[in-house]
Design a protein around this motif. Structure first.
Motif, PDB file in Angstrom:
ATOM      1  N   PHE A   1       3.447  -0.813   1.370  1.00  0.00           N
ATOM      2  CA  PHE A   1       2.065  -0.745   1.862  1.00  0.00           C
ATOM      3  C   PHE A   1       1.471  -2.101   2.222  1.00  0.00           C
ATOM      4  CE2 PHE A   1       2.634   3.047  -0.767  1.00  0.00           C
ATOM      5  CZ  PHE A   1       2.166   4.042   0.092  1.00  0.00           C
ATOM      6  N   ALA A   2       2.227  -3.172   1.982  1.00  0.00           N
ATOM      7  CA  ALA A   2       1.766  -4.531   2.322  1.00  0.00           C
ATOM      8  C   ALA A   2       0.401  -4.806   1.677  1.00  0.00           C
ATOM      9  CB  ALA A   2       1.750  -4.718   3.825  1.00  0.00           C
ATOM     10  N   GLU A   3      -0.558  -5.297   2.456  1.00  0.00           N
ATOM     11  CA  GLU A   3      -1.848  -5.687   1.900  1.00  0.00           C
ATOM     12  C   GLU A   3      -2.616  -4.509   1.303  1.00  0.00           C
ATOM     13  OE1 GLU A   3      -4.083  -7.748   4.814  1.00  0.00           O
ATOM     14  OE2 GLU A   3      -2.692  -9.448   4.943  1.00  0.00           O
ATOM     15  N   ALA A   4      -2.394  -3.310   1.851  1.00  0.00           N
ATOM     16  CA  ALA A   4      -3.084  -2.122   1.333  1.00  0.00           C
ATOM     17  C   ALA A   4      -2.681  -1.798  -0.103  1.00  0.00           C
ATOM     18  CB  ALA A   4      -2.807  -0.924   2.232  1.00  0.00           C
ATOM     19  N   ALA A   5      -1.552  -2.351  -0.570  1.00  0.00           N
ATOM     20  CA  ALA A   5      -1.084  -2.072  -1.925  1.00  0.00           C
ATOM     21  C   ALA A   5      -2.073  -2.546  -2.980  1.00  0.00           C
ATOM     22  CB  ALA A   5       0.276  -2.736  -2.159  1.00  0.00           C
ATOM     23  N   GLU A   6      -2.881  -3.549  -2.658  1.00  0.00           N
ATOM     24  CA  GLU A   6      -3.844  -4.072  -3.624  1.00  0.00           C
ATOM     25  C   GLU A   6      -4.880  -3.027  -4.019  1.00  0.00           C
ATOM     26  OE1 GLU A   6      -5.548  -7.634  -2.115  1.00  0.00           O
ATOM     27  OE2 GLU A   6      -3.611  -8.657  -1.884  1.00  0.00           O
ATOM     28  N   GLU A   7      -5.121  -2.039  -3.165  1.00  0.00           N
ATOM     29  CA  GLU A   7      -6.116  -1.006  -3.455  1.00  0.00           C
ATOM     30  C   GLU A   7      -5.520   0.187  -4.202  1.00  0.00           C
ATOM     31  OE1 GLU A   7      -7.916   0.158   0.185  1.00  0.00           O
ATOM     32  OE2 GLU A   7      -8.540  -1.869   0.727  1.00  0.00           O
ATOM     33  N   ILE A   8      -4.190   0.216  -4.341  1.00  0.00           N
ATOM     34  CA  ILE A   8      -3.517   1.360  -4.960  1.00  0.00           C
ATOM     35  C   ILE A   8      -3.277   1.088  -6.443  1.00  0.00           C
ATOM     36  CG2 ILE A   8      -1.486   2.851  -4.921  1.00  0.00           C
ATOM     37  CD1 ILE A   8      -1.170   2.150  -1.964  1.00  0.00           C
ATOM     38  N   GLN A   9      -3.681   2.024  -7.279  1.00  0.00           N
ATOM     39  CA  GLN A   9      -3.440   1.911  -8.716  1.00  0.00           C
ATOM     40  C   GLN A   9      -2.371   2.916  -9.138  1.00  0.00           C
ATOM     41  OE1 GLN A   9      -7.048   2.436  -7.819  1.00  0.00           O
ATOM     42  NE2 GLN A   9      -6.869   0.245  -7.389  1.00  0.00           N
ATOM     43  N   PHE A  10      -1.597   2.511 -10.136  1.00  0.00           N
ATOM     44  CA  PHE A  10      -0.571   3.382 -10.711  1.00  0.00           C
ATOM     45  C   PHE A  10      -1.092   3.909 -12.034  1.00  0.00           C
ATOM     46  CE2 PHE A  10       3.232   3.656 -13.534  1.00  0.00           C
ATOM     47  CZ  PHE A  10       3.758   4.804 -12.982  1.00  0.00           C
ATOM     48  N   ASP A  11      -1.051   5.232 -12.201  1.00  0.00           N
ATOM     49  CA  ASP A  11      -1.625   5.838 -13.391  1.00  0.00           C
ATOM     50  C   ASP A  11      -0.835   7.093 -13.750  1.00  0.00           C
ATOM     51  OD1 ASP A  11      -3.324   6.249 -15.500  1.00  0.00           O
ATOM     52  OD2 ASP A  11      -5.159   6.237 -14.317  1.00  0.00           O
ATOM     53  N   SER A  12      -1.312   7.810 -14.749  1.00  0.00           N
ATOM     54  CA  SER A  12      -0.734   9.100 -15.135  1.00  0.00           C
ATOM     55  C   SER A  12      -1.816  10.160 -15.081  1.00  0.00           C
ATOM     56  CB  SER A  12      -0.152   9.032 -16.556  1.00  0.00           C
ATOM     57  OG  SER A  12       0.892   8.089 -16.629  1.00  0.00           O
ATOM     58  N   ASP A  13      -1.441  11.379 -14.690  1.00  0.00           N
ATOM     59  CA  ASP A  13      -2.413  12.462 -14.682  1.00  0.00           C
ATOM     60  C   ASP A  13      -2.559  13.022 -16.103  1.00  0.00           C
ATOM     61  OD1 ASP A  13      -0.321  14.208 -15.220  1.00  0.00           O
ATOM     62  OD2 ASP A  13      -0.296  15.116 -13.231  1.00  0.00           O
ATOM     63  N   PRO A  14      -3.437  13.992 -16.326  1.00  0.00           N
ATOM     64  CA  PRO A  14      -3.646  14.512 -17.689  1.00  0.00           C
ATOM     65  C   PRO A  14      -2.397  15.093 -18.343  1.00  0.00           C
ATOM     66  CG  PRO A  14      -5.458  15.174 -16.264  1.00  0.00           C
ATOM     67  CD  PRO A  14      -4.419  14.551 -15.370  1.00  0.00           C
ATOM     68  N   HIS A  15      -1.360  15.396 -17.538  1.00  0.00           N
ATOM     69  CA  HIS A  15      -0.131  15.972 -18.083  1.00  0.00           C
ATOM     70  C   HIS A  15       0.986  14.934 -18.203  1.00  0.00           C
ATOM     71  CE1 HIS A  15      -2.379  19.550 -17.284  1.00  0.00           C
ATOM     72  NE2 HIS A  15      -2.352  19.337 -15.980  1.00  0.00           N
ATOM     73  N   GLY A  16       0.640  13.663 -17.984  1.00  0.00           N
ATOM     74  CA  GLY A  16       1.611  12.592 -18.157  1.00  0.00           C
ATOM     75  C   GLY A  16       2.456  12.294 -16.943  1.00  0.00           C
ATOM     76  N   ARG A  17       2.197  12.946 -15.825  1.00  0.00           N
ATOM     77  CA  ARG A  17       2.977  12.696 -14.611  1.00  0.00           C
ATOM     78  C   ARG A  17       2.462  11.446 -13.904  1.00  0.00           C
ATOM     79  NH1 ARG A  17       2.003  18.756 -12.520  1.00  0.00           N
ATOM     80  NH2 ARG A  17      -0.065  18.057 -13.165  1.00  0.00           N
ATOM     81  N   PRO A  18       3.348  10.595 -13.403  1.00  0.00           N
ATOM     82  CA  PRO A  18       2.882   9.396 -12.702  1.00  0.00           C
ATOM     83  C   PRO A  18       2.211   9.755 -11.387  1.00  0.00           C
ATOM     84  CG  PRO A  18       5.264   9.619 -12.487  1.00  0.00           C
ATOM     85  CD  PRO A  18       4.818  10.675 -13.449  1.00  0.00           C
ATOM     86  N   VAL A  19       1.119   9.073 -11.084  1.00  0.00           N
ATOM     87  CA  VAL A  19       0.395   9.302  -9.838  1.00  0.00           C
ATOM     88  C   VAL A  19      -0.095   7.964  -9.291  1.00  0.00           C
ATOM     89  CG1 VAL A  19      -0.386  11.647 -10.376  1.00  0.00           C
ATOM     90  CG2 VAL A  19      -1.772   9.687 -11.089  1.00  0.00           C
ATOM     91  N   LEU A  20      -0.325   7.955  -7.997  1.00  0.00           N
ATOM     92  CA  LEU A  20      -0.935   6.809  -7.340  1.00  0.00           C
ATOM     93  C   LEU A  20      -2.346   7.194  -6.934  1.00  0.00           C
ATOM     94  CD1 LEU A  20       2.069   5.727  -5.090  1.00  0.00           C
ATOM     95  CD2 LEU A  20       1.381   4.729  -7.277  1.00  0.00           C
ATOM     96  N   THR A  21      -3.299   6.293  -7.173  1.00  0.00           N
ATOM     97  CA  THR A  21      -4.686   6.580  -6.859  1.00  0.00           C
ATOM     98  C   THR A  21      -5.320   5.415  -6.108  1.00  0.00           C
ATOM     99  OG1 THR A  21      -5.528   5.667  -8.943  1.00  0.00           O
ATOM    100  CG2 THR A  21      -4.906   7.993  -8.934  1.00  0.00           C
ATOM    101  N   VAL A  22      -6.365   5.735  -5.369  1.00  0.00           N
ATOM    102  CA  VAL A  22      -7.230   4.733  -4.746  1.00  0.00           C
ATOM    103  C   VAL A  22      -8.651   5.085  -5.150  1.00  0.00           C
ATOM    104  CG1 VAL A  22      -8.118   3.792  -2.594  1.00  0.00           C
ATOM    105  CG2 VAL A  22      -5.678   4.271  -2.816  1.00  0.00           C
TER     106      VAL A  22
END
Length: 208
Positions: free
Chosen positions: A25-46
């Motif tokens: 994602f180049a520069e746009a990667a700075e706005e993307i966060q890595f997290d987990s949903d309520p069930h523990g699955r990895p997700v990407l959020t902005v």
């Protein structure tokens, strides 16, 4: 408190995700966060809102795999550092007679077959991970002409089909059409799986 090894593995996985996001994602990667949903699955959020990009992670000793996809379908990855596995482990993981027979027929390479089988099941399971977790025992593997075909004994996924890509790093593949990646700091086997619906996948997918 987590053991030091687990803490380091957790940190390394975050660094690996950040490196993949930066590359994709180049520069746009700075706005993307890595997290987990309520069930523990990895997700990407902005801004705390999930984005369409699918992500999956796997750890095995000092190796970490990260896969992302802009496809709408769930994706899963699993890796296993190469190690000898005992026959009893084979019986616990290869639940179905066809799986046991297939592993037993890989004379001298039973551990390789078992590791391959496990990476397929684990990566498939990650694509099925829902609010109510599905036991990995519900996933079986059929063998037809050298092709692995996962099946799920759960009505919710009766029409699910799977696109698989086996891969190895610095070791001999057990199946044809395995992607051989360049040597790295670890020797491991892995599988990336993307789940499709039969309707969305189109005719003939089960035979590929």
């Amino acid at each position: 408190f987590r053991p030091a090894e687990k803490k380091q593995q957790f940190l390394n996985s975050r660094l690996a995700v950040r490196a993949v996001l930066q590359r994709e994602f180049a520069e746009a990667a700075e706005e993307i966060q890595f997290d987990s949903d309520p069930h523990g699955r990895p997700v990407l959020t902005v801004q705390e809102k999930p984005i369409a990009t699918q992500i999956s992670l796997s750890h095995s000793r000092n190796a970490i795999a990260v896969v992302i996809s802009n496809n709408e379908f769930p994706i899963g990855v699993d890796i296993e550092v190469v190690a000898k596995l005992h026959s009893e482990a084979l019986r616990l993981i290869a639940f179905h007679p066809d799986e046991q027979s297939w592993c037993d027929n890989q004379t001298g390479r039973e551990s390789d077959a078992l590791a391959t089988l496990w990476t397929v099941k684990e990566s498939v399971w990650k694509t099925l991970h829902q609010e109510h977790s599905i036991p990995i025992a519900s996933i079986s593997i059929e063998f037809d002409g050298g092709i692995l075909s996962p099946r799920v004994s759960n009505p919710e996924f009766a029409d699910a089909v799977f696109r698989l890509q086996l891969f190895t790093v610095d070791c001999e593949p057990i199946m044809p059409d395995t992607l051989r990646l360049p040597p790295s700091f670890s020797t491991f086997r892995g599988c990336v799986t993307q789940r499709l619906s039969l309707e969305q996948a189109g005719p003939g997918v089960r035979d590929k």
